[in-house]
Write an enzyme that holds these catalytic residues in place. Structure first.
Site, PDB file in Angstrom:
ATOM      1  N   ASP A 262      -8.352 -37.012   8.717  1.00  0.00           N
ATOM      2  CA  ASP A 262      -9.796 -36.364   8.481  1.00  0.00           C
ATOM      3  C   ASP A 262     -10.590 -36.438   7.895  1.00  0.00           C
ATOM      4  O   ASP A 262     -10.183 -35.876   5.856  1.00  0.00           O
ATOM      5  CB  ASP A 262      -9.924 -34.621   8.931  1.00  0.00           C
ATOM      6  CG  ASP A 262     -11.050 -34.682   9.144  1.00  0.00           C
ATOM      7  OD1 ASP A 262     -12.039 -34.677   9.764  1.00  0.00           O
ATOM      8  OD2 ASP A 262     -11.578 -33.201   8.546  1.00  0.00           O
ATOM      9  N   GLU A 299     -10.646 -41.111   8.320  1.00  0.00           N
ATOM     10  CA  GLU A 299     -11.563 -40.907   8.964  1.00  0.00           C
ATOM     11  C   GLU A 299     -12.536 -41.036   7.031  1.00  0.00           C
ATOM     12  O   GLU A 299     -12.183 -39.909   6.314  1.00  0.00           O
ATOM     13  CB  GLU A 299     -12.307 -40.192   9.710  1.00  0.00           C
ATOM     14  CG  GLU A 299     -13.584 -39.618   9.593  1.00  0.00           C
ATOM     15  CD  GLU A 299     -14.068 -38.168  10.111  1.00  0.00           C
ATOM     16  OE1 GLU A 299     -15.081 -38.022  10.465  1.00  0.00           O
ATOM     17  OE2 GLU A 299     -13.126 -36.992   9.351  1.00  0.00           O
TER      18      GLU A 299
END
Length: 616
Positions: A262, A299
């Site tokens: 993330d 990401e």
């Protein structure tokens, strides 16, 4: 220091359990066994600030915590299970499991079709075991890789997962570690891989006791969530070990196929060997030792190809990354939204650029950022880019959590489906997208601290200033907010929802069966856009197979002239979203074409033609 220090409670069988903790500033650490028989045992101090203890007579199910300097008691930072929540004691778990996936070899990224889901809202029960009952339907859809939003223990019973504070402990309300292992085992039985979303850029606020143990955070840098995790300051070797061990833990004990990292742009690390590169090296070594490739997917909003460039080419060596530019290009074309970061998008040529090169912004000026943004990824293969038309961020970070099904027409939904599944990249669907789920996916939490909840409510409202949103966001702490976000599975069998589901199945089947669509080579790709008509033309070829896809992002009918498109030879239509079969307005395109003078595209239409081989 040994950079591969195992941490936490490792049950070794025969009543033996090894406990290891990093607490470099503690003068004394005691292991406090709370059940089944209470005991307090001093731990031995080792090198680099570690304390350990091997204890007999400790079985799975035993509850424990650590007592620091004879005062504060805290759960294990590397706890494998928190049955009573983030503030309660940790529990020793059984490491062994009856895996049935010996023959599982994984899914290469080039063949993957991802499906992102949130365990708590995927089914009414919100558990791993309930999700298992839906795997056959996902297998029939054609997806072969599930991406699971974070499962590390978070406060309360409902959360997206990004407020987790126990990265090793599987959320108790989802079914804990046993439930997660059963779920992964069942996925592999259905020939479906599993990616787990992990958060190495911050931890949530409630129940975050890492500061009591050591310098896991550094004041050198700030993130949107406070002090940054310490990846390059004093004692950062041991902090890195904590997160690297976490990654290996999921691969080793849960048979996870990939990790989605993330928001890596929120990891600040100025060291000569960046944490992300070290993580990639360690995961690669684990893959080699275990004979099966494991993947790392980033990401990042930096549009920096360095993340996915091989290490010999001065990259970090991660396997793939999400491409938000694809989403933004597609979203703005069909919704007309131009606020916030959507201000940088809205042209067909940008979707063309995304298909050709991965990024749209590769050094150009960004009006939203008010500076140049990104670098070129033209040399990176298409299978390194995960693209989506919806995901938890782009839906859930809207103030009202609206899905595209409530923002655009049914015809436009089919165009988006085609652009996603037929793109030369790795597609990702967000749960419910395949049948046009209309329930919102809202932001929800279950914090027990009233002051913290007030801050969350205020923060959510501030977040939407760039989008000029009016009104109040739904209360993140309200149970109703969570309940509204659950999928309505019964809609899959009803009306236009059923039609859309069949449309997605057809698209996925075409992608798998037609060599030109299956191969993700950008060297065998011709793509261009007609800006005035809002038309996208995509031609792909491979091994004697050739396909042309026509996409209309126009709400009006468009006539295409021969000079604007290329159809050499004879072509057979294999899909037309405007056909009555797909609840369309009726087709305006011929079944077969040869050098057409004019083609008429219906509003928000999609057509796929396959070239008919010439007779020898």
């Amino acid at each position: 220091m040994n950079v591969e220090v195992d941490i936490g409670a490792i049950h070794e069988g025969a009543g033996r359990c090894r406990f290891r903790l990093w607490a470099p500033f503690a003068e004394r650490v005691d292991l406090h066994i709370l059940s089944p028989h209470e005991r307090l045992i001093p731990m031995q101090e080792r090198d680099s600030g570690y304390f350990d203890l091997q204890l007999k007579g400790t079985e799975p199910g035993s509850l424990y915590c650590f007592r620091l300097n004879g005062e504060r008691e805290r759960p294990d930072p590397a706890s494998r299970f928190q049955p009573l929540g983030v503030h309660g004691p940790s529990q020793v778990i059984e490491q062994q499991f009856g895996w049935e996936d010996e023959s599982w070899k994984g899914i290469p990224l080039s063949d993957a079709i991802f499906y992102e889901l949130h365990v708590g809202t995927f089914t009414p029960e919100g558990t791993f075991d309930a999700a298992i009952s839906r795997l056959k339907e996902l297998e029939d859809l054609g997806v072969n890789h599930l991406e699971i939003m974070p499962v590390g223990q978070f406060p309360g019973e409902r959360n997206w997962g990004y407020d987790g504070v126990q990265p090793f402990a599987v959320q108790n309300s989802y079914g804990g570690p046993g439930g997660f292992k059963r779920f992964v085992n069942a996925c592999h039985r259905h020939r479906i891989g599993v990616t787990l979303d992990v958060v190495y850029n911050h931890l949530g606020p409630e129940g975050n006791y890492l500061r009591d143990f050591g310098p896991y955070f550094t004041p050198k840098y700030r993130t949107p969530w406070g002090e940054a995790i310490n990846f390059d300051d004093a004692h950062s070797d041991e902090v890195r070990n904590y997160f690297i061990q976490n990654a290996i833990y999921w691969f080793q004990y849960f048979h996870i196929d990939a990790l989605r990292l993330d928001a890596v742009h929120a990891i600040t690390d100025m060291s000569a060997l960046p944490f992300l590169q070290e993580l990639a090296e360690r995961v690669e070594a684990f893959s080699v030792r275990n004979g099966r490739k494991r993947y790392l997917i980033a990401e990042s909003d930096l549009n920096d190809a360095k993340l996915i460039r091989p290490r010999p080419e001065w990259g970090y060596g991660l396997d793939a990354q999400w491409s938000d530019d694809f989403h933004h290009s597609l979203h703005t074309l069909l919704t007309g939204e131009r606020r916030g970061y959507y201000a940088d998008f809205g042209k067909v040529e940008q979707l063309v650029h995304s298909m050709r090169e991965g990024f749209v912004y590769s050094g150009q000026y960004s009006r939203f950022r008010k500076r140049r943004h990104g670098n070129s990824a033209v040399d990176r293969p298409a299978e390194q880019f995960i693209v989506a038309s919806q995901n938890h961020d782009q839906v859930g970070n809207r103030m009202l959590g609206e899905r595209l099904s409530t923002l655009i027409s049914f015809e436009a939904e089919k165009v988006i489906a085609g652009a996603l599944i037929l793109a030369p990249a790795v597609p990702l669907l967000f749960m419910g997208q395949e049948y046009g789920e209309e329930a919102p996916f809202l932001y929800f939490v279950d914090h027990g601290d009233a002051d913290l909840m007030a801050a969350v409510r205020k923060g959510r409202k501030e977040e939407f200033k760039d989008f000029l949103c009016k009104g109040e966001p739904p209360d993140p702490a309200g149970e109703e907010t969570f309940l509204r976000s659950r999928l309505n599975w019964e809609k899959r069998a009803e009306g236009h929802h059923k039609v859309l589901l069949e449309f997605y199945k057809t698209l996925i089947r075409l992608r798998r069966e037609i060599p030109a669509l299956k191969a993700l080579s950008r060297r065998r790709l011709d793509v261009h856009g007609l800006e005035n008509g809002k038309i996208l033309y995509v031609r792909r070829w491979c091994e004697g197979s050739e396909v042309v896809c026509l996409f209309s992002f126009n709400s009006k009918e468009v006539s295409l002239q021969a000079a604007e498109i290329s159809f050499e030879g004879e072509w057979q239509k294999i899909l037309d979203s405007s056909h009555e079969k797909w609840r369309g307005p009726g087709t305006s395109l011929p079944e077969k074409i040869r050098s057409p003078e004019v083609l008429v595209m219906r509003p928000h239409g999609l057509a796929v033609y396959r070239k008919i081989p010439e007779e020898s």
